[in-house]
Design a protein around this motif. Sequence first.
Motif, PDB file in Angstrom:
ATOM      1  N   ASP A 242     -10.181  -7.436   1.819  1.00  0.00           N
ATOM      2  CA  ASP A 242      -9.908  -7.776   0.964  1.00  0.00           C
ATOM      3  C   ASP A 242     -10.716  -6.875   0.061  1.00  0.00           C
ATOM      4  O   ASP A 242      -9.822  -6.183  -1.219  1.00  0.00           O
ATOM      5  N   GLU A 243     -11.459  -6.277   0.137  1.00  0.00           N
ATOM      6  CA  GLU A 243     -12.302  -4.963  -1.123  1.00  0.00           C
ATOM      7  C   GLU A 243     -11.535  -3.979  -0.798  1.00  0.00           C
ATOM      8  O   GLU A 243     -11.206  -3.112  -1.533  1.00  0.00           O
ATOM      9  N   VAL A 244     -10.701  -3.700   1.036  1.00  0.00           N
ATOM     10  CA  VAL A 244      -9.607  -2.346   0.836  1.00  0.00           C
ATOM     11  C   VAL A 244      -8.435  -3.158   0.019  1.00  0.00           C
ATOM     12  O   VAL A 244      -8.077  -1.721  -0.443  1.00  0.00           O
TER      13      VAL A 244
ATOM     14  N   ILE B 100      -0.167  -1.951   0.728  1.00  0.00           N
ATOM     15  CA  ILE B 100      -0.131  -2.684   1.747  1.00  0.00           C
ATOM     16  C   ILE B 100       0.733  -2.703   2.714  1.00  0.00           C
ATOM     17  O   ILE B 100       1.083  -2.769   3.368  1.00  0.00           O
ATOM     18  N   ALA B 101       1.828  -2.318   2.085  1.00  0.00           N
ATOM     19  CA  ALA B 101       3.030  -2.214   2.388  1.00  0.00           C
ATOM     20  C   ALA B 101       3.612  -0.812   3.820  1.00  0.00           C
ATOM     21  O   ALA B 101       4.095  -1.875   4.631  1.00  0.00           O
TER      22      ALA B 101
ATOM     23  N   THR C 258       4.038  -2.347  14.353  1.00  0.00           N
ATOM     24  CA  THR C 258       4.743  -2.666  13.936  1.00  0.00           C
ATOM     25  C   THR C 258       4.657  -2.034  12.304  1.00  0.00           C
ATOM     26  O   THR C 258       5.666  -2.316  11.701  1.00  0.00           O
ATOM     27  N   GLY C 259       3.212  -1.305  11.844  1.00  0.00           N
ATOM     28  CA  GLY C 259       3.622  -1.212  10.507  1.00  0.00           C
ATOM     29  C   GLY C 259       3.505   0.334  10.726  1.00  0.00           C
ATOM     30  O   GLY C 259       4.590   1.136  11.157  1.00  0.00           O
ATOM     31  N   LYS C 260       3.100   0.662   9.001  1.00  0.00           N
ATOM     32  CA  LYS C 260       3.627   2.098   8.925  1.00  0.00           C
ATOM     33  C   LYS C 260       2.836   2.952   8.709  1.00  0.00           C
ATOM     34  O   LYS C 260       3.200   4.605   8.539  1.00  0.00           O
TER      35      LYS C 260
ATOM     36  N   LEU D 241      -4.581  -4.924   7.905  1.00  0.00           N
ATOM     37  CA  LEU D 241      -4.814  -5.418   6.725  1.00  0.00           C
ATOM     38  C   LEU D 241      -4.279  -6.799   6.386  1.00  0.00           C
ATOM     39  O   LEU D 241      -4.935  -7.552   5.796  1.00  0.00           O
ATOM     40  N   SER D 242      -3.794  -7.406   7.540  1.00  0.00           N
ATOM     41  CA  SER D 242      -3.770  -8.739   7.425  1.00  0.00           C
ATOM     42  C   SER D 242      -4.375  -9.927   8.530  1.00  0.00           C
ATOM     43  O   SER D 242      -4.202 -11.003   8.339  1.00  0.00           O
TER      44      SER D 242
END
Length: 261
Positions: free
Chosen positions: A128-130, A139-140, A172-174, A229-230
């Motif tokens: 949450d802090e990040v 974030i995306a 599956t992220g970027k 982050l999720s």
Amino acid sequence: MTKSFTSLLLSLALVLAHFGASAQGVMAFEKDAHDFGNVPEGTMATHEFKFKNTGNQPVVIANVQASCGCTTPDWTKTPIMPGKTGMVKAVYSSAGRPGIFNKTVTVTSNAATPSVVLSIKGNVLTKDEVKKTLTPAQIAASPRLTLDRGVHDFGKMEAGQQPVARFTVKNTGKSDLLLGALSSPCYCVGYKTVPQPIKPGESAQIELVYSQRKLGPVTDEVTITSNDLSGDAKLTLKANVVRDLNAASMVKESGSVVPFK
């Protein structure tokens, strides 16, 4: 024995003593402290302290001792010849440890300075802090951990064995996915090898070593921390732990019905 001959022997002894004292390896570190800055919780903060042997004899590192169990050291295991370089690695596990940290590793060797203390520090931020420090676009573009399955059943296993469960992890992220420490209430699960960063769109196999000794049917939930982050990934390990597989097999055979001929 003449006085001049005695003086000659004394001078020779002093020269040999000086040569013996100066014939040593010297570990010249590029730096003896490293600041990670902000570290996302769940990642393994890793730094290599590099050094050069500026002496005239090989340097052999006997041991590297961390100041806590949260820091795992590694180092060059072969002799470092004069003029060559070596390294001491410090890996800090940030999982479940939010806040400021300051740790040390002590290097023991045969060098001119037999004990050297290296230090690492940083500030572990919760997910949450990040997020608060990132823009919506950042974030995306963060990494995303996906497991090929959530459960592995070892079936019947013998207490004391350490079977391996293999899972496929896909990012599956970027951005690069960094896997962190494993945690479980049983403290009986660990990585067989330290996972490497996984590039966006790529997959990697991780191997988990299971060291459950509790007898009977067991179910253990495992958390895989990462820089996703999720949230952290969850999986379940199951087994039926017996004291002796051979004995269980013999009991089963002895209990079977054998028809008369």
